[in-house]
Design a protein around this motif. Structure first.
Motif, PDB file in Angstrom:
ATOM      1  N   LEU A   1       0.841  -1.199   0.000  1.00  0.00           N
ATOM      2  CA  LEU A   1       0.000   0.000   0.000  1.00  0.00           C
ATOM      3  C   LEU A   1       0.874   1.245   0.000  1.00  0.00           C
ATOM      4  O   LEU A   1       1.919   1.306   0.639  1.00  0.00           O
ATOM      5  N   THR A   2       0.402   2.273  -0.698  1.00  0.00           N
ATOM      6  CA  THR A   2       1.129   3.539  -0.778  1.00  0.00           C
ATOM      7  C   THR A   2       0.743   4.439   0.406  1.00  0.00           C
ATOM      8  O   THR A   2      -0.283   4.228   1.060  1.00  0.00           O
ATOM      9  N   PRO A   3       1.531   5.453   0.690  1.00  0.00           N
ATOM     10  CA  PRO A   3       1.181   6.391   1.777  1.00  0.00           C
ATOM     11  C   PRO A   3      -0.154   7.094   1.574  1.00  0.00           C
ATOM     12  O   PRO A   3      -0.794   7.502   2.552  1.00  0.00           O
ATOM     13  N   LYS A   4      -0.598   7.233   0.320  1.00  0.00           N
ATOM     14  CA  LYS A   4      -1.886   7.873   0.081  1.00  0.00           C
ATOM     15  C   LYS A   4      -3.025   7.096   0.733  1.00  0.00           C
ATOM     16  O   LYS A   4      -4.011   7.676   1.218  1.00  0.00           O
ATOM     17  N   PHE A   5      -2.890   5.760   0.735  1.00  0.00           N
ATOM     18  CA  PHE A   5      -3.929   4.947   1.375  1.00  0.00           C
ATOM     19  C   PHE A   5      -4.011   5.249   2.870  1.00  0.00           C
ATOM     20  O   PHE A   5      -5.102   5.396   3.424  1.00  0.00           O
ATOM     21  N   TYR A   6      -2.864   5.361   3.518  1.00  0.00           N
ATOM     22  CA  TYR A   6      -2.864   5.629   4.965  1.00  0.00           C
ATOM     23  C   TYR A   6      -3.376   7.044   5.267  1.00  0.00           C
ATOM     24  O   TYR A   6      -4.025   7.272   6.297  1.00  0.00           O
ATOM     25  N   VAL A   7      -3.051   7.966   4.347  1.00  0.00           N
ATOM     26  CA  VAL A   7      -3.592   9.319   4.523  1.00  0.00           C
ATOM     27  C   VAL A   7      -5.122   9.288   4.431  1.00  0.00           C
ATOM     28  O   VAL A   7      -5.831   9.888   5.254  1.00  0.00           O
ATOM     29  N   ALA A   8      -5.635   8.554   3.425  1.00  0.00           N
ATOM     30  CA  ALA A   8      -7.090   8.455   3.279  1.00  0.00           C
ATOM     31  C   ALA A   8      -7.714   7.731   4.469  1.00  0.00           C
ATOM     32  O   ALA A   8      -8.788   8.106   4.959  1.00  0.00           O
TER      33      ALA A   8
ATOM     34  N   ALA B   1      -6.534  12.883  13.055  1.00  0.00           N
ATOM     35  CA  ALA B   1      -6.273  14.036  12.182  1.00  0.00           C
ATOM     36  C   ALA B   1      -4.785  14.365  12.159  1.00  0.00           C
ATOM     37  O   ALA B   1      -4.209  14.677  11.097  1.00  0.00           O
ATOM     38  N   MET B   2      -4.132  14.264  13.308  1.00  0.00           N
ATOM     39  CA  MET B   2      -2.694  14.515  13.361  1.00  0.00           C
ATOM     40  C   MET B   2      -1.927  13.449  12.569  1.00  0.00           C
ATOM     41  O   MET B   2      -0.967  13.761  11.845  1.00  0.00           O
ATOM     42  N   LEU B   3      -2.361  12.188  12.695  1.00  0.00           N
ATOM     43  CA  LEU B   3      -1.698  11.132  11.922  1.00  0.00           C
ATOM     44  C   LEU B   3      -1.867  11.354  10.426  1.00  0.00           C
ATOM     45  O   LEU B   3      -0.920  11.142   9.643  1.00  0.00           O
ATOM     46  N   ALA B   4      -3.065  11.765  10.002  1.00  0.00           N
ATOM     47  CA  ALA B   4      -3.291  12.012   8.572  1.00  0.00           C
ATOM     48  C   ALA B   4      -2.386  13.130   8.066  1.00  0.00           C
ATOM     49  O   ALA B   4      -1.789  13.033   6.980  1.00  0.00           O
ATOM     50  N   LEU B   5      -2.245  14.190   8.848  1.00  0.00           N
ATOM     51  CA  LEU B   5      -1.401  15.311   8.439  1.00  0.00           C
ATOM     52  C   LEU B   5       0.070  14.917   8.375  1.00  0.00           C
ATOM     53  O   LEU B   5       0.777  15.214   7.391  1.00  0.00           O
ATOM     54  N   LEU B   6       0.551  14.196   9.392  1.00  0.00           N
ATOM     55  CA  LEU B   6       1.960  13.783   9.397  1.00  0.00           C
ATOM     56  C   LEU B   6       2.261  12.782   8.289  1.00  0.00           C
ATOM     57  O   LEU B   6       3.337  12.827   7.677  1.00  0.00           O
ATOM     58  N   THR B   7       1.301  11.859   8.030  1.00  0.00           N
ATOM     59  CA  THR B   7       1.526  10.874   6.962  1.00  0.00           C
ATOM     60  C   THR B   7       1.570  11.547   5.601  1.00  0.00           C
ATOM     61  O   THR B   7       2.336  11.145   4.712  1.00  0.00           O
ATOM     62  N   HIS B   8       0.757  12.587   5.429  1.00  0.00           N
ATOM     63  CA  HIS B   8       0.767  13.299   4.152  1.00  0.00           C
ATOM     64  C   HIS B   8       2.051  14.106   3.966  1.00  0.00           C
ATOM     65  O   HIS B   8       2.596  14.162   2.845  1.00  0.00           O
ATOM     66  N   GLN B   9       2.580  14.674   5.029  1.00  0.00           N
ATOM     67  CA  GLN B   9       3.760  15.519   4.929  1.00  0.00           C
ATOM     68  C   GLN B   9       5.053  14.707   4.929  1.00  0.00           C
ATOM     69  O   GLN B   9       5.993  15.015   4.192  1.00  0.00           O
TER      70      GLN B   9
END
Length: 554
Positions: A58-65, A504-512
């Motif tokens: 899985l790509t990081p985009k999946f974890y962000v989603a 929400a913090m995990l989504a932001l950190l995973t995206h960055q």
């Protein structure tokens, strides 16, 4: 035979429920052991390997989603939980858990009292709960046309709730109608008018009844709802008094001729008492206070048994306006009795009289140095007694909370009663020098004497838990209902708030920082499963590797 089978099933169910309640740890370890034993035929290791390979692709985009969606869902749950808590005073998830999941787990059987204990131990508390949570007619209720409707015209807000007005309609049907109304055309029209929900339909019906006859109840309805000033209302009540006295005299002569005549006389008595009381209130509002006091005293002497109207509370307020404190004390001596029901008016007026004796010279600094005198101690105890009865009143008297128009019905010890009392009596507390200062310095000390007000009181019964729900029905939606004791935020609101923020913090950190978060996640998971891997290695070293094959051979 069937009964024996049913009894066996009930015993088996109770045993299973008991085991899940008290031996859940043992059940948990047994399930873990079975999973370990069946790991080979169930191919648990292969499935875990497949899952780990899938997750690695899985790509990081999946974890962000994934984390973003989790944050959105938990945020929506948080908003709903917060709204439900503000509206109903409890957590929706907690309420569903207690109402639906607890019975499935057998919680009702364990917590529900037996019939014998309910009859013996809970009889007093249940009687107290019913009496404390009863809604009472506000003895100082305002006039709809002259006061409530004027507020609506000015502000555009409705000061009365539908529940409150519906209770008033029931009161009017109880006080102003009887079974023989169908025999008189005007009374038959008024019997239907009191059931009407539309105010204009009620007023039209009252005018129609007056065209047929001089009907006292028709004048009452017009005085209450059509009159736009107190002067107009007083004129209509005087006309109602003339018609009501005639009906009362006629029914008084015929009351012993049968049950129907007795019911009619009872109705005419209620009508006459209501008219005279409202005329006294009109005189009080128009500044003729001494005349109002005389009318109330005469009414209480003429009808001493009709305590349902609580005319003595109107009398207390009028006497306080005249500053006739000796007469106030005489009324309290009669009605502040242990055998009579209490009210905020009774308790706080008694506290005001005792505070008046010491409040002008009271100083908290001087009292802390020399201690309280006997008179000051009596005043403080009276304030503590009043605050224990209704803890919502001080915030309105001290103007820490804004007042609204009082409702037509109140709940004793509730916020609605506090509003009704403070609305009329705040001026009397301000008139006594230092009384509000003494109240400000001492009222919070009450709560140290009753740390658990819902379980045990000091001078009164424990504080009823039903006041918040009833007050929310009685008071308009724009008013923030005072709640006692102050409720802490439910666990599920705090939990969903933390979950929403964390995801929400995990989504932001995973995206960055996708690579860094991947390394962090692997390190976190390896650390999390390290104790489990250690236990599994120890178990494999103790148990033979061919245990499953030996069990299959057996």
């Amino acid at each position: 035979m069937a009964e024996a089978g049913t009894g066996f099933l009930e015993q088996l169910k109770s045993c299973i429920v008991w085991s899940w309640t008290y031996l859940w740890t043992l059940w948990f370890f047994i399930m873990l052991f079975l999973v370990y034993i069946l790991r080979v035929p169930l191919k648990i290791n292969d499935n875990l390997t497949t899952v780990s390979m899938f997750l690695n692709t899985l790509t990081p985009k999946f974890y962000v989603a994934l984390t973003g969606t989790s944050s959105l869902i938990s945020g929506l749950i948080l908003i709903f939980e917060w709204w439900y808590f503000r509206k109903y005073g409890t957590s929706f998830i907690e309420q569903v858990s207690v109402s639906h999941l607890r019975p499935l787990l057998g919680g009702v059987d364990n917590s529900a009292p037996s019939a014998t204990s309910a009859a013996a131990g809970d009889a007093d508390s249940s009687r107290q709960s019913v009496s404390e949570c009863k809604v009472w007619r506000n003895p100082l209720n305002l006039f709809r046309g002259a006061e409530y409707n004027r507020y609506t015209w000015v502000t555009g807000r409705e000061p009365l709730t539908y529940y409150d007005m519906n209770l008033s309609a029931q009161d009017h049907q109880t006080f102003f109608t009887c079974d023989t109304d169908h025999m008189r055309p005007a009374d038959a029209i008024m019997q239907k008018a009191w059931r009407e929900r539309n105010p204009q339909a009620r007023i039209s019906a009252a005018h129609e009844a007056l065209e047929l006859n001089e009907c006292a109840t028709a004048y009452i309805l017009l005085a209450e709802e059509e009159a736009t000033t107190i002067v107009e209302a007083e004129k209509l009540f005087k006309q109602a008094l003339k018609a009501g006295e005639g009906c009362y005299r006629r029914s008084q002569q015929l009351q012993h001729h049968g049950a129907q005549y007795e019911a009619q006389h009872r109705r005419d008595t209620n009508v006459l008492v209501y008219i005279k009381r409202r005329l006294a209130m009109c005189a009080r509002k128009l500044g003729r206070t001494r005349e109002a006091v005389k009318m109330m005293r005469d009414l209480m002497k003429e009808f001493p048994l009709l305590s349902m109207f609580n005319i003595h509370e109107n009398l207390l307020e009028a006497l306080l306006e005249l500053q006739a404190y000796a007469d106030v004390q005489a009324v309290l001596a009669k009605y502040d009795d242990i055998s009579l029901p209490k009210s905020a008016t009774i308790c706080y007026t008694a506290a005001l009289l005792k505070a008046r004796a010491v409040s002008d010279k009271f100083s908290p600094e001087a009292a802390s140095r020399r201690g309280l005198s006997t008179a000051e101690m009596n005043a403080v105890e009276a304030i503590h007694r009043a605050v224990e009865f209704n803890p919502h009143v001080p915030k309105y008297l001290l103007e820490m909370k804004s007042l609204i128009l009082p409702p037509e019905h109140i709940l004793k010890r509730g916020d609605s009663e506090a509003i009704a009392y403070a609305f009329f009596h705040l001026q009397h507390w301000k008139r006594v020098e230092g009384a509000l200062n003494l109240l400000h310095c001492t009222w919070e000390g009450t709560f140290r004497m009753i740390p658990y007000p819902l379980e045990k009181g000091h001078l009164f019964y424990p504080y009823p838990i039903c006041t918040e729900t009833a007050d929310r029905e009685l008071l308009p939606s724009f008013h923030e209902v005072s709640v006692y004791p102050k409720k802490e935020l439910p666990f599920f609101i705090l939990f969903t708030a933390g979950l929403c923020s964390f995801t929400a913090m995990l989504a932001l950190l995973t995206h960055q920082f996708p690579e860094l978060m991947g390394v962090f996640a692997k390190a976190f998971l390896s650390t999390l499963f390290a104790p489990l891997n250690f236990v599994m290695e120890k178990v494999e070293s103790i148990l033979p590797s061919s245990l499953w094959h030996q069990l299959t051979r057996i």
